[in-house]
Scaffold this motif. Structure first.
Motif, mmCIF file in Angstrom:
data_model
loop_
_atom_site.group_PDB
_atom_site.id
_atom_site.type_symbol
_atom_site.label_atom_id
_atom_site.label_comp_id
_atom_site.label_asym_id
_atom_site.label_seq_id
_atom_site.Cartn_x
_atom_site.Cartn_y
_atom_site.Cartn_z
ATOM 1 N N GLU A 57 45.232 37.438 36.331
ATOM 2 C CA GLU A 57 45.627 37.203 34.939
ATOM 3 C C GLU A 57 46.489 35.957 34.776
ATOM 4 O O GLU A 57 46.421 35.284 33.751
ATOM 5 C CB GLU A 57 46.393 38.419 34.400
ATOM 6 C CG GLU A 57 45.519 39.613 34.130
ATOM 7 C CD GLU A 57 44.525 39.354 33.012
ATOM 8 O OE1 GLU A 57 44.896 38.746 31.994
ATOM 9 O OE2 GLU A 57 43.357 39.760 33.182
ATOM 10 N N SER A 58 47.316 35.634 35.763
ATOM 11 C CA SER A 58 48.281 34.556 35.574
ATOM 12 C C SER A 58 47.870 33.214 36.172
ATOM 13 O O SER A 58 48.449 32.194 35.811
ATOM 14 C CB SER A 58 49.639 34.966 36.145
ATOM 15 O OG SER A 58 49.526 35.186 37.536
ATOM 16 N N ILE A 59 46.877 33.180 37.058
ATOM 17 C CA ILE A 59 46.451 31.915 37.662
ATOM 18 C C ILE A 59 45.505 31.201 36.708
ATOM 19 O O ILE A 59 44.508 31.759 36.260
ATOM 20 C CB ILE A 59 45.787 32.162 39.024
ATOM 21 C CG1 ILE A 59 46.818 32.661 40.013
ATOM 22 C CG2 ILE A 59 45.133 30.889 39.542
ATOM 23 C CD1 ILE A 59 46.261 32.985 41.375
ATOM 24 N N ASP A 60 45.866 29.938 36.400
ATOM 25 C CA ASP A 60 45.024 29.182 35.455
ATOM 26 C C ASP A 60 44.669 27.790 35.962
ATOM 27 O O ASP A 60 44.108 26.990 35.232
ATOM 28 C CB ASP A 60 45.725 29.084 34.094
ATOM 29 C CG ASP A 60 47.100 28.451 34.192
ATOM 30 O OD1 ASP A 60 47.540 28.164 35.310
ATOM 31 O OD2 ASP A 60 47.727 28.256 33.133
ATOM 32 N N GLN A 117 46.468 26.550 42.125
ATOM 33 C CA GLN A 117 47.084 27.857 42.340
ATOM 34 C C GLN A 117 46.144 28.771 43.123
ATOM 35 O O GLN A 117 46.585 29.572 43.939
ATOM 36 C CB GLN A 117 47.473 28.479 41.006
ATOM 37 C CG GLN A 117 48.602 27.739 40.311
ATOM 38 C CD GLN A 117 48.871 28.288 38.920
ATOM 39 O OE1 GLN A 117 47.980 28.813 38.255
ATOM 40 N NE2 GLN A 117 50.121 28.165 38.482
ATOM 41 N N TRP A 118 44.842 28.653 42.857
ATOM 42 C CA TRP A 118 43.860 29.435 43.614
ATOM 43 C C TRP A 118 43.857 29.010 45.080
ATOM 44 O O TRP A 118 43.713 29.849 45.974
ATOM 45 C CB TRP A 118 42.458 29.289 43.021
ATOM 46 C CG TRP A 118 42.281 30.077 41.763
ATOM 47 C CD1 TRP A 118 42.199 29.593 40.499
ATOM 48 C CD2 TRP A 118 42.185 31.496 41.650
ATOM 49 N NE1 TRP A 118 42.057 30.619 39.609
ATOM 50 C CE2 TRP A 118 42.042 31.805 40.282
ATOM 51 C CE3 TRP A 118 42.211 32.544 42.564
ATOM 52 C CZ2 TRP A 118 41.920 33.114 39.822
ATOM 53 C CZ3 TRP A 118 42.085 33.847 42.100
ATOM 54 C CH2 TRP A 118 41.946 34.107 40.742
ATOM 55 N N VAL A 119 44.018 27.712 45.336
ATOM 56 C CA VAL A 119 44.056 27.224 46.715
ATOM 57 C C VAL A 119 45.275 27.791 47.437
ATOM 58 O O VAL A 119 45.182 28.239 48.591
ATOM 59 C CB VAL A 119 44.066 25.673 46.746
ATOM 60 C CG1 VAL A 119 44.350 25.158 48.145
ATOM 61 C CG2 VAL A 119 42.755 25.124 46.227
ATOM 62 N N VAL A 120 46.421 27.790 46.770
ATOM 63 C CA VAL A 120 47.638 28.347 47.381
ATOM 64 C C VAL A 120 47.469 29.839 47.639
ATOM 65 O O VAL A 120 47.839 30.349 48.709
ATOM 66 C CB VAL A 120 48.872 28.069 46.493
ATOM 67 C CG1 VAL A 120 50.081 28.832 46.991
ATOM 68 C CG2 VAL A 120 49.154 26.587 46.427
ATOM 69 N N LEU A 121 46.908 30.564 46.687
ATOM 70 C CA LEU A 121 46.677 31.999 46.864
ATOM 71 C C LEU A 121 45.733 32.250 48.048
ATOM 72 O O LEU A 121 45.971 33.142 48.865
ATOM 73 C CB LEU A 121 46.110 32.631 45.595
ATOM 74 C CG LEU A 121 45.801 34.122 45.685
ATOM 75 C CD1 LEU A 121 47.071 34.919 45.967
ATOM 76 C CD2 LEU A 121 45.135 34.596 44.409
#
Length: 81
Positions: free
Chosen positions: A49-52, A56-60
């Motif tokens: 819900e919070s990743i936009d 941020q997806w790469v860090v996750l």
């Protein structure tokens, strides 16, 4: 050898018995697993819900890969070699 600083040699099973007593509780492990799964699902829902942003997806993804690697490294049933 008397007076030696070396510990007495004991088998792996004896060391595990001495460290953990009679072994980990099965009920305790099941409760821990259920709590860990619920927290994982809630955390994943919050992350989606919070990743936009793609960064941020790469860090996750890096965090997830690191956690999986850690889980493999500390697995007590991991084969050496």
């Amino acid at each position: 050898m008397p007076g030696s600083d070396e510990p007495a040699s004991i088998s792996h099973d004896e060391a595990r018995q001495e460290l953990f007593g009679h072994g980990p509780s099965k009920v305790g492990m099941e409760v821990y697993e259920v709590i860990a799964i619920v927290l994982g699902i809630v955390g994943a829902a919050i992350a989606v819900e919070s990743i936009d942003n793609w960064s941020q997806w790469v860090v996750l993804a890096a965090i997830v890969v690191t956690v999986i690697g850690f889980m493999i490294a500390v697995n007590p049933h991991r084969r050496d070699g």
